[in-house]
Motif scaffolding. Sequence first.
Motif, PDB file in Angstrom:
ATOM      1  N   CYS A   1     -10.022  -1.841   1.594  1.00  0.00           N
ATOM      2  CA  CYS A   1      -9.941  -2.186   0.171  1.00  0.00           C
ATOM      3  C   CYS A   1     -10.886  -1.312  -0.648  1.00  0.00           C
ATOM      4  CB  CYS A   1     -10.277  -3.658  -0.041  1.00  0.00           C
ATOM      5  SG  CYS A   1      -8.954  -4.807   0.395  1.00  0.00           S
TER       6      CYS A   1
ATOM      7  N   SER B   1      -7.731  -8.303  -3.498  1.00  0.00           N
ATOM      8  CA  SER B   1      -9.022  -7.654  -3.689  1.00  0.00           C
ATOM      9  C   SER B   1      -9.292  -7.360  -5.155  1.00  0.00           C
ATOM     10  CB  SER B   1      -9.077  -6.339  -2.902  1.00  0.00           C
ATOM     11  OG  SER B   1     -10.247  -5.617  -3.227  1.00  0.00           O
TER      12      SER B   1
ATOM     13  N   VAL C   1      -9.148  -3.264  -5.565  1.00  0.00           N
ATOM     14  CA  VAL C   1      -7.925  -2.473  -5.593  1.00  0.00           C
ATOM     15  C   VAL C   1      -7.274  -2.595  -6.962  1.00  0.00           C
ATOM     16  CG1 VAL C   1      -5.642  -2.138  -4.578  1.00  0.00           C
ATOM     17  CG2 VAL C   1      -7.579  -2.771  -3.123  1.00  0.00           C
TER      18      VAL C   1
ATOM     19  N   VAL D   1       0.611  -1.662   2.568  1.00  0.00           N
ATOM     20  CA  VAL D   1      -0.027  -1.585   3.881  1.00  0.00           C
ATOM     21  C   VAL D   1       1.085  -1.520   4.928  1.00  0.00           C
ATOM     22  CG1 VAL D   1      -1.574  -2.697   5.528  1.00  0.00           C
ATOM     23  CG2 VAL D   1      -2.002  -2.921   3.058  1.00  0.00           C
TER      24      VAL D   1
ATOM     25  N   GLY E   1     -10.168  -4.843   6.857  1.00  0.00           N
ATOM     26  CA  GLY E   1      -9.476  -5.024   5.589  1.00  0.00           C
ATOM     27  C   GLY E   1     -10.385  -4.822   4.397  1.00  0.00           C
TER      28      GLY E   1
ATOM     29  N   ILE F   1      -1.739   2.425   2.531  1.00  0.00           N
ATOM     30  CA  ILE F   1      -2.695   2.319   3.628  1.00  0.00           C
ATOM     31  C   ILE F   1      -1.892   2.271   4.922  1.00  0.00           C
ATOM     32  CG2 ILE F   1      -4.498   0.924   4.711  1.00  0.00           C
ATOM     33  CD1 ILE F   1      -5.075  -0.201   1.852  1.00  0.00           C
TER      34      ILE F   1
ATOM     35  N   VAL G   1      -5.794  -6.907   0.658  1.00  0.00           N
ATOM     36  CA  VAL G   1      -5.607  -5.804  -0.297  1.00  0.00           C
ATOM     37  C   VAL G   1      -5.028  -6.326  -1.604  1.00  0.00           C
ATOM     38  CG1 VAL G   1      -4.308  -3.670  -0.728  1.00  0.00           C
ATOM     39  CG2 VAL G   1      -5.361  -4.061   1.518  1.00  0.00           C
TER      40      VAL G   1
ATOM     41  N   THR H   1      -0.363  -1.335  -3.822  1.00  0.00           N
ATOM     42  CA  THR H   1      -0.943  -0.627  -2.686  1.00  0.00           C
ATOM     43  C   THR H   1      -0.320  -1.212  -1.418  1.00  0.00           C
ATOM     44  OG1 THR H   1      -3.028  -0.281  -3.880  1.00  0.00           O
ATOM     45  CG2 THR H   1      -3.068  -0.002  -1.486  1.00  0.00           C
TER      46      THR H   1
ATOM     47  N   ALA I   1      -9.593   2.331  -0.559  1.00  0.00           N
ATOM     48  CA  ALA I   1      -8.386   2.501  -1.370  1.00  0.00           C
ATOM     49  C   ALA I   1      -8.725   2.563  -2.847  1.00  0.00           C
ATOM     50  CB  ALA I   1      -7.409   1.356  -1.097  1.00  0.00           C
TER      51      ALA I   1
END
Length: 398
Positions: free
Chosen positions: A318, A354, A357, A365, A314, A329, A351, A363, A321
Motif C-alpha cells: 500500500c 488504505s 492509496v 491486485v 499488504g 500490484i 489496498v 489499484t 503503491a
Amino acid sequence: MGTRQTAIRRGTNLPRMGDFNESVVLDAIRRVPGGLSRVELAESTGLSAQTVSNICRRLLDHGLALETGKKSFGSGKPRTLLRVNAEARFAVGVHLDPAVITYVVLDLLGNVVAHLRVPTPPVADPEQTLSGLSESIRQLIEESGVPADRLLGLGIAAPGPVDVAAGLVVDPPELEGWGRVPLRDYLAEETGLPVVMDKDVIAAAIAERWAGAAAHSGNFLFFYLGTGSGMGLVVEDTVLRGVSGNAGEVGGLGAACTTRGMVDEAIHLGVLSHDFTPIGPRDAERSLAELCRLAAEGNATAGDIIDRQAVRVGRGVCAAATLVDAELIVFGGPIWPHVADRFLRIVPALVEKSPFVKSLHPTRVTSTEVGDDVGAVGAACLVLDRTLSAQPQSLLLA
C-alpha cells in the motif's frame, strides 16, 4: 485493437533516432498479438507514415516482423497487418535462487521454448555452482535446438545485493560462502554469449512487463516472494533500479517477512515440529509448504501465521503503491503458489481501504501470469528488453 495507449512509447521524427524508433515500432507490434497495420502504428507511436513504412520494411527484411494477412477498416482498402516473428530471435535466462536454479530459453514474444530446473548446490565454495551453471546453459541451448546465430544473449537474475556495473553478486545472505563473485564475466567467458545481469526482483518485474500481467501497464509494482522478498517498481514504463541497482529491498517489513520467518514462527508456536527446522533455503520452502497444507486443512494457528504475513506485506505494498502512484500490484515468485489463496483474500481489501492509496484511479491486485519461473523468464527478458525495447537513454546524442 484492445491495447492501452499509455502502454506504447511515443517516437520521434528527428534524425539519427532510427534505432530508438525501430524499437518503438517493434514494441508496439509485439503488444498486439493479432497484428497492427502501418496506419495504426503511425497513430499509436506518433511517427510519420513514411518513417513507419521505412521501419516496417527493415523489420521485414531482418525477419523480425511478418505480414499476417489483411483487415478491413470501414469502407477503405484492407490494410496489411504486421506481427512479430517470434522465432526470429531467442534469449537464455537463468535465475540463481538459493534453493533452486532455473533455466529457460524464450522467443521474441516471451514464450518458453526450453526449460530446466536444478537444485542449488549447498556448498560454501561458489566454484561448483558456477561450473554447474555454465554446463547447464550449454545443455539447455543444445536441447532447445535454437540456432546459435539467433541467440541474442544470456540474462542472469541473481539475489541481491548485486553490483550491476561490475557484474558481481555481493555477499547474498542465503548463499553461504559467496563474497564478491564475478558471475556475469565468468558466464560470458564460459558460454561465449553476451551476458546481462540484474537483481532477481527487477528481472521478475521486467518479465511481467514483457509477457505477463503488466503487459499493458506502465505503472506497477511486482512483489516477489521467494527465499527472501523484494519489490520491483515500474514507473512510466521505466524500471526503477536506484543508484546501485538494488532498489526494491523490503527489509523495513521485518525479518518475519521471509519464508524462514514464517517457518520459525510456526515452530515457535508448535504448529510445526522441530523436525521442520530449516537447514537451508530448500528446507525452508518444504517447511512452508507443510505449514500451508496445515492451514488449508483448517489449522487456525497455521492460517493466522500466513494471514499475519499477508497483512504485513499488504501494508508495505500500500505504501509503495502510493509512493509511485501504481495502478497495478502483481505478486509472484517461488513461494507465491503456496500462499496465493490467503494473500488474495486479504491484500486487495487492504489496498482498497488504505488511506494511502489514491482514490483517483483503481489499484488492481493480481497474481503473476508468468508462473513460478518468473525469475528465469525475467532474466531472459532482460536481454530482450535491452536489445529490442525502446531505451530512452539511446536518445542521448554524442
